[in-house]
Design an enzyme around this catalytic site. Structure first.
Site, mmCIF file in Angstrom:
data_model
loop_
_atom_site.group_PDB
_atom_site.id
_atom_site.type_symbol
_atom_site.label_atom_id
_atom_site.label_comp_id
_atom_site.label_asym_id
_atom_site.label_seq_id
_atom_site.Cartn_x
_atom_site.Cartn_y
_atom_site.Cartn_z
ATOM 1 N N CYS A 72 2.127 4.853 -22.190
ATOM 2 C CA CYS A 72 3.565 5.245 -22.518
ATOM 3 C C CYS A 72 3.577 6.213 -23.511
ATOM 4 O O CYS A 72 2.920 5.945 -24.574
ATOM 5 C CB CYS A 72 4.515 4.080 -22.808
ATOM 6 S SG CYS A 72 6.190 4.304 -23.323
ATOM 7 N N CYS A 191 5.745 12.077 -19.404
ATOM 8 C CA CYS A 191 6.156 10.792 -19.464
ATOM 9 C C CYS A 191 5.555 10.112 -18.061
ATOM 10 O O CYS A 191 5.711 10.478 -17.120
ATOM 11 C CB CYS A 191 7.676 10.792 -19.373
ATOM 12 S SG CYS A 191 8.375 9.142 -19.034
HETATM 13 N N1 DGL Z 1 7.038 5.937 -19.639
HETATM 14 C C1 DGL Z 1 7.630 6.114 -20.712
HETATM 15 C C2 DGL Z 1 6.872 7.358 -21.287
HETATM 16 O O1 DGL Z 1 5.770 7.882 -20.886
HETATM 17 C C3 DGL Z 1 8.852 5.982 -20.989
HETATM 18 C C4 DGL Z 1 9.632 5.761 -22.105
HETATM 19 C C5 DGL Z 1 10.987 4.884 -22.117
HETATM 20 O O2 DGL Z 1 10.866 3.912 -21.798
HETATM 21 O O3 DGL Z 1 12.040 5.917 -22.141
HETATM 22 O O4 DGL Z 1 7.397 8.050 -22.322
#
Ligand code: DGL
Length: 273
Positions: A72, A191
């Site tokens: 993440c 993301c």
């Molecule tokens: N998958 C997360 C990232 O790479 C998302 C973060 C979120 O929960 O906003 O930033």
């Protein structure tokens, strides 16, 4: 004692990274935690993201994981440094926690000719400035322009992809990014939720601009890390097993998570905090 590699995300996004781990290093055991009950993290404060991420990391350690990957960007940007510098020395010098930003920064130099790149990410990742800092440590000449995309993770979490609403926001963020720097020749999807919207990105990112996805970068980097750190590799169990946990409804996690993981799976509920 050997244990599975922990893979963490605020929700579904890390499944796009896990999917690549399973392809690249299928012999390893993995355990995944998606903190869906508290997702998205992207608009939350530094303190909250750190505290939530830390809870999951501690849970992985209780499950015997010698190594945890924060799959993440937001958690990597907001929590990794504190976990590595404050928590790990107190918990155990033998555990490791890695993120997704450093490996991405290391390879970004190879995808741009103009030395101008764009980053699309959550507000948390953008505000942390982690990408410009990490990229410029390695490639000081690269000009990094960021665009926060606050609506994309909620859309992905709610399966609102491949539709006009998703297209509208993807186009809006791309236009805003490219209006800030016309020399950009590579855009990083910074993301782990964004790969499920790849068709929208392809529609609106001009053909001469490369789209950079992280899943393969992170998998290659993890494999390389383990080959360079046999003392950690030897603690990773290798029975090709995967366990999935979510902090929210398992039915919802499994039905929507299928799109991110690319296959069916079953999960158990876990309580954090
Ligand atoms: N998958 C997360 C990232 O790479 C998302 C973060 C979120 O929960 O906003 O930033």
């Amino acid at each position: 004692m050997k244990g599975p590699i922990g893979v963490f995300d605020s929700g579904f996004g890390g499944l796009t990274i896990l999917r690549e781990f399973l392809d690249t290093m299928p012999e390893y055991d993995f355990v995944y935690i998606g903190d869906n009950a508290r997702a998205p993290y992207g608009n939350r404060s530094f303190e909250v993201i750190y505290s939530y991420t830390r809870e999951s990391v501690l849970r992985f350690f209780e499950m015997g994981s010698p190594l945890v990957v924060l799959a993440c960007n937001t958690a990597s940007a907001r929590a990794l440094r504190n976990i590595q510098q404050i928590d790990l020395p107190q918990i155990s010098g033998n555990k490791r926690v890695l993120g997704v930003i450093r490996p991405t920064a290391e390879m970004i130099g190879s995808v741009t000719k103009t030395r101008h790149i764009g980053i699309l990410a959550t507000p948390g990742t953008v505000m942390s400035n982690s990408y410009p800092v990490e990229i410029n440590k390695i490639f000081p000449e690269i000009c990094v322009t960021q665009q926060a995309c606050p609506i994309l993770v909620p859309l992905a979490e709610n399966d609102e992809i491949d539709n006009a609403g998703c297209d509208y926001f993807v186009k809006k963020y791309i236009d805003e990014l490219l209006s800030k720097d016309s020399l950009i020749d590579a855009v990083l999807l910074g993301c782990t939720h964004y790969p499920v919207m790849i068709e929208s990105f392809r529609k609106f990112i001009p053909d001469h601009i490369k789209i950079v996805q992280q899943d393969n970068i992170v998998a290659v980097s993890l494999k390389d890390y383990l080959s360079r750190h046999p003392e950690i590799d030897v603690k990773c169990s290798k029975n090709s097993s995967v366990r999935y946990y979510t902090t929210d409804s398992t039915d919802n996690f499994c039905s929507r998570g299928r799109i991110f993981l690319g296959k069916e799976f079953s999960a158990e509920k876990i309580a954090l905090g």
